[in-house]
Write an enzyme that holds these catalytic residues in place. Structure first.
Site, PDB file in Angstrom:
ATOM      1  N   LYS A 227       0.922  -1.213   0.165  1.00  0.00           N
ATOM      2  CA  LYS A 227      -0.122  -0.068  -0.277  1.00  0.00           C
ATOM      3  C   LYS A 227       0.813   1.554   0.430  1.00  0.00           C
ATOM      4  O   LYS A 227       0.174   2.411  -0.156  1.00  0.00           O
ATOM      5  CB  LYS A 227      -1.068  -0.024   1.242  1.00  0.00           C
ATOM      6  CG  LYS A 227      -1.791  -1.259   1.205  1.00  0.00           C
ATOM      7  CD  LYS A 227      -3.518  -1.241   2.095  1.00  0.00           C
ATOM      8  CE  LYS A 227      -3.538  -2.399   2.594  1.00  0.00           C
ATOM      9  NZ  LYS A 227      -4.674  -2.850   1.403  1.00  0.00           N
ATOM     10  N   CYS A 365     -13.736  -5.564   2.378  1.00  0.00           N
ATOM     11  CA  CYS A 365     -13.252  -6.750   3.568  1.00  0.00           C
ATOM     12  C   CYS A 365     -13.517  -6.115   5.171  1.00  0.00           C
ATOM     13  O   CYS A 365     -12.750  -6.085   5.698  1.00  0.00           O
ATOM     14  CB  CYS A 365     -12.149  -7.085   3.821  1.00  0.00           C
ATOM     15  SG  CYS A 365     -11.138  -7.613   2.027  1.00  0.00           S
TER      16      CYS A 365
HETATM   17  C1  LIG Z   1      -7.214  -0.625   6.900  1.00  0.00           C
HETATM   18  C2  LIG Z   1      -6.303  -1.811   6.302  1.00  0.00           C
HETATM   19  N1  LIG Z   1      -5.946  -3.196   7.106  1.00  0.00           N
HETATM   20  C3  LIG Z   1      -5.994  -4.283   6.586  1.00  0.00           C
HETATM   21  C4  LIG Z   1      -5.817  -5.209   5.888  1.00  0.00           C
HETATM   22  C5  LIG Z   1      -5.140  -5.807   5.324  1.00  0.00           C
HETATM   23  O1  LIG Z   1      -3.435  -5.776   4.937  1.00  0.00           O
HETATM   24  P1  LIG Z   1      -2.872  -6.429   4.032  1.00  0.00           P
HETATM   25  O2  LIG Z   1      -3.968  -7.212   2.702  1.00  0.00           O
HETATM   26  O3  LIG Z   1      -1.713  -6.208   2.781  1.00  0.00           O
HETATM   27  O4  LIG Z   1      -2.770  -7.476   5.114  1.00  0.00           O
HETATM   28  C6  LIG Z   1      -6.192  -3.652   4.675  1.00  0.00           C
HETATM   29  C7  LIG Z   1      -6.009  -4.119   2.968  1.00  0.00           C
HETATM   30  N2  LIG Z   1      -6.702  -3.600   1.926  1.00  0.00           N
HETATM   31  C8  LIG Z   1      -7.335  -4.092   1.790  1.00  0.00           C
HETATM   32  C9  LIG Z   1      -7.235  -5.227   0.472  1.00  0.00           C
HETATM   33  O5  LIG Z   1      -8.444  -4.503  -0.686  1.00  0.00           O
HETATM   34  N3  LIG Z   1      -8.866  -3.357  -0.643  1.00  0.00           N
HETATM   35  C10 LIG Z   1      -9.026  -3.128   0.431  1.00  0.00           C
HETATM   36  O6  LIG Z   1      -9.107  -1.828   1.232  1.00  0.00           O
HETATM   37  C11 LIG Z   1      -6.783  -2.712   5.215  1.00  0.00           C
HETATM   38  O7  LIG Z   1      -7.002  -1.545   4.376  1.00  0.00           O
END
Ligand SMILES: Cc1ncc(COP(=O)(O)O)c(CN[C@@H]2CONC2=O)c1O
Length: 407
Positions: A227, A365
């Site tokens: 990200k 999610c």
């Molecule tokens: C706030 C937040 N926390 C944890 C994660 C998990 O990160 P990893 O998948 O890298 O472990 C995400 C991923 N964001 C999601 C991934 O796809 N769209 C989203 O908003 C997130 O947006």
């Protein structure tokens, strides 16, 4: 702050020159994952092409050289988060693994049936499910801070949930579904008044703002490399030394040991204790380059540029009849979530895709957020440092097309 030259910066991202369905790509899905600058792409390629070996144990030049490069990233992350020591930086596969590691090694040993863990109603599943799994195992329960109509939470609602049964607080710094920036400094102070440790999920914060873990005084902080314009499958966990020292290993294997025998195995000190097996070596190196790249542009300049886009997009989208914004808190970063009365988010996403515009449509999610706002899903446009006002105009144009199609 120096004016942010976005046209020059866009030249750093090769993918932004490509077409999608015969149209120029308009990438408005950086909250899902950010695109990569040439310096990151080249660093990962060079790592495999010229420098590759396994790290930590080799006595030959390639292994020693790459180990030095790899360990230098630990200092890069320490400085990025302003941690007190690089020994407080654990490399992970991403934010999700960081939360699971803390849940398993730090919180689990502390939990008894009836103990409480506080989260907010806007958490990503990666900061809900690990705690529910612990609850199934220990009888601990989740307490959820309610989300207000504008997508914010109220400190008094958080404070009201703190009790003598509260063992841990784990909250998102910036919501990926609503864009809300939570009052984490104040939340941590309230939790620490009751000696309750706090983890911050910083996955959506670190791309958009300077983070200082010592000023925040959080006990743990997690983020993902993909990200912040780095490779996927790599990230970092910050943990206060005082906690990491007392935590048992998360995964067993090579590297996380001092000595192994069938009679007794001695574990390595943190952070290596939590880094079992051969890591994502070139991913870590790519993440280090990504952090250096982001910092070279200046987090303040990036934040100001993205804030301008957020305000501009909010203004323009608000003028579209039948469009409702979700997440209108005064303090926001990165994302604009919305629904339209004429079309389902998935239809919006499909039509925008045909125009070359990439957004996310779904529950992101964060299904509890969808339930809270009684919507099946939202459409979400999210911004990276390379986005422009012209791209917001293209988004608005395409949404007008959706309205004509479905009205
Ligand atoms: C706030 C937040 N926390 C944890 C994660 C998990 O990160 P990893 O998948 O890298 O472990 C995400 C991923 N964001 C999601 C991934 O796809 N769209 C989203 O908003 C997130 O947006």
């Amino acid at each position: 702050a120096t004016r942010f030259d976005v046209d020059r910066v866009r030249e750093d991202f090769p993918i932004l020159n490509r077409q999608v369905h015969g149209k120029p790509l308009v990438y408005l899905d950086s909250a899902a994952s950010a695109q990569k600058p040439t310096v990151v792409i080249e660093a990962v390629a060079a790592c495999y092409r010229e420098d590759y070996a396994n790290i930590h144990r080799g006595v030959h030049m390639l292994s020693e050289h790459l180990t030095t490069q790899y360990e230098a990233v630990r200092e890069e992350v320490r400085s990025f988060l302003n941690a007190a020591s690089e020994k407080e930086i654990v490399f992970t596969r991403g934010a999700t693994e960081g939360v699971n590691l803390v849940a398993s090694s730090f919180v689990r040993p502390r939990l008894r049936a009836g103990d409480e863990i506080i989260v907010t109603g806007m958490e990503h599943h990666s900061n809900i499910v690990p705690w529910q799994m612990l609850g199934e195992e220990t009888g601990a329960v989740l307490k959820v801070v309610p989300v207000q109509d504008d997508g914010s939470i109220r400190l008094e609602d958080f404070e009201a949930l703190l009790s003598e049964r509260t063992r841990f607080v784990s909250v998102v710094h910036v919501s990926n579904a609503l864009g809300t920036i939570n009052p984490v400094r104040e939340m941590i102070a309230l939790a620490h008044e009751r000696d309750v440790p706090v983890l911050l999920d910083g996955a959506q914060a670190v791309p958009h703002m300077s983070v200082d873990v010592q000023a925040l005084d959080c006990d743990f902080y997690v983020f993902s490399g993909h990200k912040i314009y780095g490779p996927s499958g790599v990230g970092a966990l910050y943990g206060k030394s005082r906690w990491l020292k007392e935590m048992p290993p998360y995964h067993g294997g090579g590297d996380m040991i001092r000595s192994v025998s069938f009679e007794k195995t001695e574990y390595a000190d943190p952070p290596q204790r939590f880094e079992a097996g051969t890591p994502n070596i070139c991913g870590v190196i790519g993440m280090g380059v990504a952090i250096r790249y982001l910092r070279s542009l200046g987090l303040e300049a990036v934040a100001a540029h993205e804030h301008d886009l957020l305000v501009y997009a909010t203004e323009r989208l608000s003028q579209i009849p039948g469009l409702r914004l979700l997440g209108t808190a005064p303090e926001k970063a990165g994302v604009v979530s919305f629904i339209m009365d004429c079309a389902h988010p998935h239809d919006i996403g499909t039509i925008l895709d045909r125009s070359g515009i990439a957004i996310r449509a779904g529950h992101h999610c964060a299904q509890p957020v969808m339930q809270r706002f009684q919507v099946p899903a939202t459409a979400r446009a999210s911004f990276g440092l390379y986005n422009t006002r012209a791209e917001v105009d293209k988004l608005v144009e395409a949404l007008e097309k959706v309205r004509k199609l479905f009205a």
